[in-house]
Design an enzyme around this catalytic site. Sequence first.
Site, PDB file in Angstrom:
ATOM      1  N   SER A  23       8.081  -2.095   4.609  1.00 47.75           N
ATOM      2  CA  SER A  23       6.852  -2.203   3.830  1.00 47.75           C
ATOM      3  C   SER A  23       7.052  -2.879   2.479  1.00 47.75           C
ATOM      4  O   SER A  23       6.079  -3.334   1.870  1.00 47.75           O
ATOM      5  CB  SER A  23       6.238  -0.813   3.604  1.00 47.75           C
ATOM      6  OG  SER A  23       7.155   0.041   2.947  1.00 47.75           O
ATOM      7  N   ASP A  48       1.419   4.612  -4.753  1.00 44.53           N
ATOM      8  CA  ASP A  48       0.911   5.637  -3.836  1.00 44.53           C
ATOM      9  C   ASP A  48       1.892   6.777  -3.592  1.00 44.53           C
ATOM     10  O   ASP A  48       1.726   7.560  -2.668  1.00 44.53           O
ATOM     11  CB  ASP A  48       0.524   5.013  -2.498  1.00 44.53           C
ATOM     12  CG  ASP A  48       1.704   4.342  -1.793  1.00 44.53           C
ATOM     13  OD1 ASP A  48       2.836   4.431  -2.303  1.00 44.53           O
ATOM     14  OD2 ASP A  48       1.488   3.719  -0.734  1.00 44.53           O
ATOM     15  N   HIS A 107       5.312   3.595  -2.570  1.00 41.02           N
ATOM     16  CA  HIS A 107       5.401   2.184  -2.919  1.00 41.02           C
ATOM     17  C   HIS A 107       5.008   1.962  -4.376  1.00 41.02           C
ATOM     18  O   HIS A 107       4.334   2.796  -4.985  1.00 41.02           O
ATOM     19  CB  HIS A 107       4.487   1.364  -2.006  1.00 41.02           C
ATOM     20  CG  HIS A 107       4.714   1.633  -0.553  1.00 41.02           C
ATOM     21  ND1 HIS A 107       3.928   2.522   0.169  1.00 41.02           N
ATOM     22  CD2 HIS A 107       5.647   1.161   0.305  1.00 41.02           C
ATOM     23  CE1 HIS A 107       4.362   2.564   1.412  1.00 41.02           C
ATOM     24  NE2 HIS A 107       5.410   1.766   1.531  1.00 41.02           N
TER      25      HIS A 107
END
Length: 364
Positions: free
Chosen positions: A34, A319, A322
């Site tokens: 990610s 979040d 991240h």
Amino acid sequence: MSFACFLVVLIVFSNDRLVHASGCYTSIISFGDSLADTGNLKGLATIADELYPCLLPPYGESFANQPTGRCSNGRLIIDFLAFEQGVNYAVAGATALSASFLEAKWTEKSVNNASLQTQLSWFQKSLPSICGNTSACRDYIGRSLFLIGEIGGNDYNYPLLVGKPIEEAESYVPLVIDTIFSTINEVIDMGAQTLVVPGNFPIGCSSSYLTTRAFLNEERDPSTGCLIQLNEFAEYHNQMLQSRLNEIRELHPNVIIMYGDYFNAAMQFYRSPPEFGFTNGVLKACCGGGGPYNYNTEARCGYEPATACDEPDTYANWDGVHLTEAAYKVIFKGLFEGTFTKPEFRSVCHASESQVNIGSSSAM
């Protein structure tokens, strides 16, 4: 493997071009999770009819004003590299180790089937459509910049985020490093000449770990508030990775292999938040469902009742897992304009660009 062609996302990077690396290399080839996925999970999730938090608002609000598949409010590190062409095989949730291996260890977990070796296989299968015949592809690969990771973080998340002893995650490190080592050797055998291989972030500063491991009463660094033992674990991974990179350099002395020091590039703002504009802090998430660090596993960013802050650029954490675009930009500058790659990217890029210019002049 039926998703291989779909997952090849051509990426055109933003106009905020801080490093014109396209003057040094013809394209970028990216593998990872990610931290580098610019939209592959979005395509895969559409096919699978599944929904992931990163595909929902408020993700993407500071970049395209809508979710793009990036797990941030805006751009990632890779977006700040100035390339007009490239192929990105990174998938959010990807691991270094195979899904079958990890699911055997964690039978209650469903692991994303987009491991590093799977991504490499996608790359190999897609080459004919990218560059044609074997000779042309070898030339294309040799002129490209390879970004191998960051990868491995998700392999460690499975035991660590449920409170398992750090020693359990440590047992995975040699396996993860072996997988990265194997992948690097394979792309070099295919003709790769320039690679950036990032290490792990200071995960002890992550809101998710600060929240989920709070019951363990682990020691914290008084100067940053980060979990000491988890950061030491990240450094253990990074030291082993650097040692193996030295082995590869000895095996391939004509190949440029840069270590990307994500750990210390990020530690800059964990140590001095105001210096980098993070006036609302670096440990508390901008988007979340409450709690001391605004991270709640029952109300994750993207799902109700989680909400996002009004000024994400004043936060480093987006979040709980991240980072924000602002934090990624700081890390990018440290890596590609500063001193946090070994050897330094800017010196390697300038040398490469000079060689290209010399070659072009002599050809005339």
